[in-house]
Enzyme design. Structure first.
Site, PDB file in Angstrom:
ATOM      1  N   ASP A 198      -0.275  -4.097   6.324  1.00 42.93           N
ATOM      2  CA  ASP A 198      -0.798  -3.426   7.515  1.00 42.93           C
ATOM      3  C   ASP A 198      -2.294  -3.713   7.600  1.00 42.93           C
ATOM      4  OD1 ASP A 198       1.727  -2.415   7.601  1.00 42.93           O
ATOM      5  OD2 ASP A 198       1.122  -0.306   7.767  1.00 42.93           O
ATOM      6  N   ASP A 256       5.888   4.616   4.807  1.00 42.91           N
ATOM      7  CA  ASP A 256       6.848   3.639   5.347  1.00 42.91           C
ATOM      8  C   ASP A 256       6.866   2.350   4.543  1.00 42.91           C
ATOM      9  OD1 ASP A 256       4.219   3.507   6.493  1.00 42.91           O
ATOM     10  OD2 ASP A 256       4.916   2.116   8.023  1.00 42.91           O
ATOM     11  N   HIS A 257       6.102   2.307   3.441  1.00 38.89           N
ATOM     12  CA  HIS A 257       6.110   1.142   2.557  1.00 38.89           C
ATOM     13  C   HIS A 257       6.518   1.490   1.130  1.00 38.89           C
ATOM     14  CE1 HIS A 257       4.019  -1.538   5.478  1.00 38.89           C
ATOM     15  NE2 HIS A 257       3.670  -0.358   5.960  1.00 38.89           N
ATOM     16  N   HIS A 261       6.885  -5.358  11.263  1.00 40.82           N
ATOM     17  CA  HIS A 261       6.204  -4.063  11.314  1.00 40.82           C
ATOM     18  C   HIS A 261       5.774  -3.813  12.760  1.00 40.82           C
ATOM     19  CE1 HIS A 261       3.123  -0.956  10.472  1.00 40.82           C
ATOM     20  NE2 HIS A 261       3.809  -0.723   9.354  1.00 40.82           N
ATOM     21  N   HIS A 275       0.861  -1.180   0.000  1.00 39.13           N
ATOM     22  CA  HIS A 275       0.000   0.000   0.000  1.00 39.13           C
ATOM     23  C   HIS A 275       0.898   1.232   0.000  1.00 39.13           C
ATOM     24  CE1 HIS A 275       0.901  -0.461   4.270  1.00 39.13           C
ATOM     25  NE2 HIS A 275       0.345   0.703   4.548  1.00 39.13           N
TER      26      HIS A 275
END
Length: 284
Positions: free
Chosen positions: A176, A68-69, A246, A64
């Site tokens: 997430d 942070d991805h 994560h 997504h």
């Protein structure tokens, strides 16, 4: 190099603090393919530290578009290009990934154009193929099968768990997500489930440090899974091994690995790994 999972970055969220871990990214080597899953800040350095020549960059999957991805997706590919990348790279991500890549190339247009002319490099924009996906089968190629499941990560709608299968082996990344029971069916009998995890006792200290207070806490509680919930998904799915990644929080001096283990053992009795940057998990 044998088939393996390398946890390049293990923390949840984009903030960096002195001495702390780096945001989410993983390397999966399966069936001879080098697959990067998510590109949080630090992914390029982490790949090099893991002994990966950047010219070997092959497949990249983005779960997504939270920073942070995806923040270092463009810089990773560009750095690989300056290191001699001359073979195609397939990038797979949710809707909006193509927009990110086009804007990155526009921002770097001066550098890209001058290196093509001055250094004789191939056009990076022609090396990279962007493939935006939704739920269902994402890729089937050379024995590798990749499928996606939309998970529950409000307010982000296009957030996808990913399942990688090759030669009878399977690895699932939760992405997430809040506690999401359908993920158990998606991860059924996987060799490894990599699932995000949050520890309740650290939430108040984390929001105090970050400064967003109640708004950040509301987001965390609505959009992420507690460690015991990750254990429940692993148990319901009947996976062989659970990797907690994560991690939220991941840089709290008052929380150690034993705290994560104690909580997840309430719901999961099987093989367990608590992520840390650079950790290697072999695919048996």
């Amino acid at each position: 190099m044998p088939d393996r999972l390398v946890l390049l970055g293990s923390k949840g969220g984009p903030a960096l603090r002195p001495g702390g871990p780096w945001p989410s990214s993983s390397l999966l080597r399966i069936g001879g393919r080098l697959i990067v899953v998510d590109c949080g800040l630090g992914v390029t350095r982490a790949l090099v530290d893991a002994g990966i020549g950047l010219k070997a960059l092959d497949l990249i999957f983005i779960t997504h578009l939270h920073s942070d991805h995806v923040l270092e997706l463009g810089p990773l590919i560009h750095t690989a290009w300056t290191a001699g990348l001359a073979t195609p790279v397939g990038v797979f991500g949710p809707p909006g990934t193509g927009h990110y890549w086009r804007r990155f190339c526009q921002a770097m247009e001066f550098d890209i154009e001058i290196r093509i002319v001055d250094e004789g490099r191939p056009d990076i924009r022609e090396l990279v193929s962007i493939n935006e996906f939704g739920e269902g089968q994402v890729l089937q190629q050379r024995g590798l099968k990749v499928s996606a499941l939309r998970v529950d990560h409000p307010p982000v709608i296009d957030c996808f768990a990913l399942r990688f299968e090759h030669g009878g082996r399977s690895v699932v990344f939760s992405a997430d997500t809040a506690f999401f029971p359908p993920l158990a069916d998606f991860a059924r009998s996987a060799d490894i489930l990599v699932h995000e995890a949050m520890l309740e006792e650290g939430i108040e200290r984390l929001v105090a440090k970050t400064g967003n207070g109640a708004r950040l806490k509301d987001h965390l509680l609505a959009s992420h899974s507690f460690a015991e919930e990750a254990g429940r998904i692993a148990s319901d799915a009947g996976v062989k091994s659970l990797v907690l990644n994560h991690l939220i929080p991941a840089d709290d001096a008052g929380i150690v690995e034993a705290d994560w283990i104690a909580v997840v053992r309430k719901t999961w009795a099987g093989d367990l790994t608590i992520a840390r940057d650079g950790l290697v998990v072999e695919l048996a």
